[in-house]
Design an enzyme around this catalytic site. Structure first.
Site, PDB file in Angstrom:
ATOM      1  N   CYS A   1      41.760  47.665  54.671  1.00 17.27           N
ATOM      2  CA  CYS A   1      43.090  48.179  54.316  1.00 17.27           C
ATOM      3  C   CYS A   1      43.970  47.189  53.568  1.00 17.27           C
ATOM      4  CB  CYS A   1      43.792  48.666  55.576  1.00 17.27           C
ATOM      5  SG  CYS A   1      43.008  50.136  56.267  1.00 17.27           S
TER       6      CYS A   1
ATOM      7  N   GLY B   1      41.665  40.319  55.948  1.00 20.19           N
ATOM      8  CA  GLY B   1      40.536  41.022  55.323  1.00 20.19           C
ATOM      9  C   GLY B   1      40.596  42.471  55.764  1.00 20.19           C
TER      10      GLY B   1
ATOM     11  N   VAL C   1      38.948  56.209  60.680  1.00 20.41           N
ATOM     12  CA  VAL C   1      40.152  57.017  60.888  1.00 20.41           C
ATOM     13  C   VAL C   1      39.779  58.432  61.334  1.00 20.41           C
ATOM     14  CG1 VAL C   1      42.126  58.093  59.717  1.00 20.41           C
ATOM     15  CG2 VAL C   1      41.616  55.687  59.343  1.00 20.41           C
TER      16      VAL C   1
ATOM     17  N   GLU D   1      48.210  57.178  58.131  1.00 18.89           N
ATOM     18  CA  GLU D   1      47.747  56.705  59.432  1.00 18.89           C
ATOM     19  C   GLU D   1      48.031  55.207  59.564  1.00 18.89           C
ATOM     20  OE1 GLU D   1      46.689  58.292  62.213  1.00 18.89           O
ATOM     21  OE2 GLU D   1      46.956  56.233  62.872  1.00 18.89           O
TER      22      GLU D   1
ATOM     23  N   GLY E   1      45.905  31.471  59.523  1.00 25.38           N
ATOM     24  CA  GLY E   1      44.448  31.538  59.679  1.00 25.38           C
ATOM     25  C   GLY E   1      43.772  31.497  58.325  1.00 25.38           C
TER      26      GLY E   1
ATOM     27  N   PHE F   1      52.356  38.800  63.855  1.00 23.48           N
ATOM     28  CA  PHE F   1      51.913  38.533  62.482  1.00 23.48           C
ATOM     29  C   PHE F   1      52.385  37.187  61.951  1.00 23.48           C
ATOM     30  CE2 PHE F   1      49.446  41.823  60.425  1.00 23.48           C
ATOM     31  CZ  PHE F   1      49.347  42.707  61.491  1.00 23.48           C
TER      32      PHE F   1
ATOM     33  N   LEU G   1      47.015  53.401  62.449  1.00 22.39           N
ATOM     34  CA  LEU G   1      46.227  52.791  63.522  1.00 22.39           C
ATOM     35  C   LEU G   1      45.619  51.469  63.066  1.00 22.39           C
ATOM     36  CD1 LEU G   1      42.960  53.106  62.835  1.00 22.39           C
ATOM     37  CD2 LEU G   1      43.354  55.432  63.576  1.00 22.39           C
TER      38      LEU G   1
HETATM   39  N1  LIG Z   1      40.227  51.859  58.765  1.00 21.55           N
HETATM   40  C1  LIG Z   1      41.504  51.733  59.068  1.00 21.55           C
HETATM   41  O1  LIG Z   1      41.902  50.919  59.901  1.00 21.55           O
HETATM   42  C2  LIG Z   1      42.522  52.594  58.401  1.00 21.55           C
HETATM   43  C3  LIG Z   1      43.813  52.665  58.933  1.00 21.55           C
HETATM   44  C4  LIG Z   1      44.745  53.480  58.306  1.00 21.55           C
HETATM   45  C5  LIG Z   1      44.411  54.184  57.162  1.00 21.55           C
HETATM   46  N2  LIG Z   1      43.147  54.067  56.646  1.00 21.55           N
HETATM   47  C6  LIG Z   1      42.838  54.857  55.450  1.00 21.55           C
HETATM   48  O2  LIG Z   1      42.107  56.004  55.874  1.00 21.55           O
HETATM   49  C7  LIG Z   1      41.115  56.363  54.883  1.00 21.55           C
HETATM   50  C8  LIG Z   1      39.742  56.380  55.523  1.00 21.55           C
HETATM   51  O3  LIG Z   1      39.446  55.067  55.964  1.00 21.55           O
HETATM   52  P1  LIG Z   1      38.214  54.753  56.928  1.00 21.55           P
HETATM   53  O4  LIG Z   1      38.311  53.321  57.287  1.00 21.55           O
HETATM   54  O5  LIG Z   1      38.157  55.768  58.011  1.00 21.55           O
HETATM   55  O6  LIG Z   1      36.998  54.994  55.915  1.00 21.55           O
HETATM   56  P2  LIG Z   1      35.442  55.076  56.266  1.00 21.55           P
HETATM   57  O7  LIG Z   1      34.741  54.594  55.073  1.00 21.55           O
HETATM   58  O8  LIG Z   1      35.184  54.456  57.601  1.00 21.55           O
HETATM   59  O9  LIG Z   1      35.202  56.654  56.458  1.00 21.55           O
HETATM   60  C9  LIG Z   1      35.228  57.579  55.422  1.00 21.55           C
HETATM   61  C10 LIG Z   1      34.231  58.690  55.743  1.00 21.55           C
HETATM   62  O10 LIG Z   1      34.357  59.726  54.752  1.00 21.55           O
HETATM   63  C11 LIG Z   1      33.060  60.211  54.460  1.00 21.55           C
HETATM   64  N3  LIG Z   1      33.090  60.887  53.162  1.00 21.55           N
HETATM   65  C12 LIG Z   1      33.102  60.350  51.920  1.00 21.55           C
HETATM   66  N4  LIG Z   1      33.167  61.325  50.979  1.00 21.55           N
HETATM   67  C13 LIG Z   1      33.190  62.499  51.648  1.00 21.55           C
HETATM   68  C14 LIG Z   1      33.257  63.857  51.256  1.00 21.55           C
HETATM   69  N5  LIG Z   1      33.297  64.200  49.974  1.00 21.55           N
HETATM   70  N6  LIG Z   1      33.253  64.804  52.217  1.00 21.55           N
HETATM   71  C15 LIG Z   1      33.194  64.486  53.522  1.00 21.55           C
HETATM   72  N7  LIG Z   1      33.143  63.193  53.969  1.00 21.55           N
HETATM   73  C16 LIG Z   1      33.141  62.233  53.053  1.00 21.55           C
HETATM   74  C17 LIG Z   1      32.166  59.000  54.509  1.00 21.55           C
HETATM   75  O11 LIG Z   1      30.809  59.345  54.698  1.00 21.55           O
HETATM   76  C18 LIG Z   1      32.770  58.242  55.722  1.00 21.55           C
HETATM   77  O12 LIG Z   1      32.136  58.621  56.929  1.00 21.55           O
HETATM   78  C19 LIG Z   1      41.272  55.341  53.758  1.00 21.55           C
HETATM   79  O13 LIG Z   1      42.159  55.851  52.797  1.00 21.55           O
HETATM   80  C20 LIG Z   1      41.938  54.163  54.464  1.00 21.55           C
HETATM   81  O14 LIG Z   1      42.686  53.366  53.591  1.00 21.55           O
HETATM   82  C21 LIG Z   1      42.206  53.307  57.237  1.00 21.55           C
END
Ligand SMILES: NC(=O)c1ccc[n+]([C@@H]2O[C@H](COP(=O)([O-])OP(=O)(O)OC[C@H]3O[C@@H](n4cnc5c(N)ncnc54)[C@H](O)[C@@H]3O)[C@@H](O)[C@H]2O)c1
Length: 436
Positions: free
Chosen positions: A261, A258, A11, A149, A254, A250, A151
């Site tokens: 999220c 997973g 994100v 978010e 399948g 949707f 996405l």
């Molecule tokens: N991945 C998705 O598709 C998606 C979509 C919508 C919302 N989200 C939400 O967004 C959030 C982030 O998800 P993501 O998939 O990007 O996670 P991710 O694990 O890919 O990224 C998180 C990042 O934060 C960093 N981090 C951890 N602790 C930290 C700190 N104290 N200071 C600075 N950086 C730090 C980690 O090193 C990592 O790079 C989650 O709450 C998730 O539920 C994710």
């Protein structure tokens, strides 16, 4: 505008890059020094279609920089986005430690007005917690906004650049005005920016993901019923999907959902509900259906091989939790692999993008090979776990020649059963006739 994005994962990197793309100056902060080093050197750390080009361009133009130092990262920024992990804790609730740690640090660091915008998926009431933790140390004005978010991995750039909607939870008029300006380039086609209170914004994200997970599990149960009743789930899907109230998306059955999220967000909403004394029965059922569904093919594979998978060579096509991503968090393929390994099967697998991430988890327990045809060489059966496009129209003749047995268990309904019969494959899929 000057923006900091704290947390540079899926994100955060997409958010930072896309805000830079509309002309903002963005500093991405992450505690992972290796990640920051790679990004600073122009090396992208995730696979996301279309991202690398924007990332390189904005970095070259000096609009996108990376640091491990939170104070440096936020110094110049009016807007501080939190894109931090909120993984499930032991009891299923969202672990807010990263969010609250950064909030505490920010409270000590900031000296002038900032808007802290939470993009992480967080339980209702988190904005208030962030406000409190920051306020304990901070003597300047700040606003905390919830901006969940939506996405989708694999389509993240497209989703971010042209969101169906932007949800902004805040009662601050000052923050509303600034965020309206920030998001204006992204909603030029007229998609709404929906303002609401922080609590409603936080719940909107969980409600959206839980609804979609429910839709998937509902179709997976319809598919099971199709098999039992001799109906074809593809026909039922098309029959119901053309009703606008239901919609076409949707509805594909399948081997379960997973990713990082849906599983955690459904779990967290159930936990939040429990904390209020409410038992969210539909979502409890969704979770248990999905756990079973991930292993739906296992008894069928075992049955085909008379309960003896020892030394059977099983190939897997697809490891990522869905196509167009390298993300394998809670991927059904991993659950299938674990079960097959327990049965002492020998596994070879191919995924166009996710093999490095799988290698980190499974090491040498399975053979990761560099082409889809290498994976099926001499195999007793092929399992399709992710519907990457390149698996849709393979060279079936070549497959027939390299596979030991022309046997396919398709967890994503990629092929037409009748066609597979014509081609001489034993073919099982989800909710449709078995061709033997
Ligand atoms: N991945 C998705 O598709 C998606 C979509 C919508 C919302 N989200 C939400 O967004 C959030 C982030 O998800 P993501 O998939 O990007 O996670 P991710 O694990 O890919 O990224 C998180 C990042 O934060 C960093 N981090 C951890 N602790 C930290 C700190 N104290 N200071 C600075 N950086 C730090 C980690 O090193 C990592 O790079 C989650 O709450 C998730 O539920 C994710």
């Amino acid at each position: 505008m000057k923006i900091a994005v704290v947390g540079t994962g899926y994100v955060g990197l997409v958010t930072g890059t896309c805000f830079a793309e509309t002309g903002n100056t963005v500093t991405c902060v992450d505690i992972n020094a290796e990640k920051v080093k790679k990004l600073s050197n122009g090396e992208i750390t995730i696979y996301e279609p279309g991202l690398e080009k924007l990332f390189l361009r904005n970095q070259r133009e000096g609009r996108l920089t990376f640091t491990t130092n939170l104070a440096d990262g936020v110094k110049e920024s009016l807007l501080i986005f939190l894109a931090l992990p909120t993984p499930p804790g032991e009891d299923g609730s969202a672990d807010l430690s990263a969010v609250l740690k950064v909030a505490g640090d920010l409270g000590k660091i900031i000296t002038d007005y900032k808007i802290i915008i939470d993009k992480s998926t967080v339980p209702v009431g988190t904005a208030e917690k962030v406000q409190k933790v920051m306020g304990a140390n901070c003597h300047c004005e700040f606003d905390v906004v919830s901006n969940p978010e939506f996405l989708r991995e694999g389509l993240a750039v497209e989703d971010f650049m042209k969101p169906d909607r932007v949800v902004i939870g805040t009662n601050s008029e000052r923050a509303k005005k600034i965020l309206s300006d920030l998001y204006a380039p992204f909603v030029r086609q007229g998609n709404p920016v929906i303002f609401m209170d922080e609590r409603s914004a936080e719940l909107t994200k969980y409600a959206a993901n839980s609804f979609l997970a429910t839709k998937i599990s509902f179709m997976n149960e319809i598919a099971i019923l199709c098999e039992k009743l001799g109906a074809d789930v593809d026909m039922v899907r098309r029959g119901i999907g053309s009703d606008e109230r239901i919609g076409k998306r949707f509805l594909f059955p399948g081997i379960g959902y997973g990713g990082s999220c849906f599983p955690k967000d459904v779990r967290a909403l159930v936990k939040s509900a429990k904390e209020t004394g409410y038992d969210f029965k539909i979502l409890e059922a969704v979770m248990s259906i999905n756990e079973k569904q991930k292993l739906y093919l296992i008894p069928r594979i075992k049955k085909y091989f008379n309960n003896d998978l020892k030394n059977k060579k099983i190939a897997l096509w697809g490891l990522a939790f869905k196509p167009n991503t390298d993300d394998v968090r809670e991927a059904p393929a991993l659950s299938i692999i674990n079960e097959l390994l327990k049965e002492e099967a020998i596994i070879s697998a191919f995924d166009p993008e996710a093999m490095n991430n799988v290698k980190k988890i499974l090491g040498d327990k399975i053979n990761l090979v560099t082409s889809q045809y290498d994976a099926i060489k001499d195999c007793d059966a092929l399992v399709i776990a992710t519907e990457w496009s390149e698996f849709r129209t393979p060279d079936f003749e070549r497959m027939g020649l390299v596979m030991k047995n022309k046997v396919i268990f398709d967890g994503r309904n990629v092929y037409e059963p009748a066609r597979m019969k014509e081609l001489g494959f034993y073919y099982e899929s989800i909710g449709r006739a078995i061709n033997s």
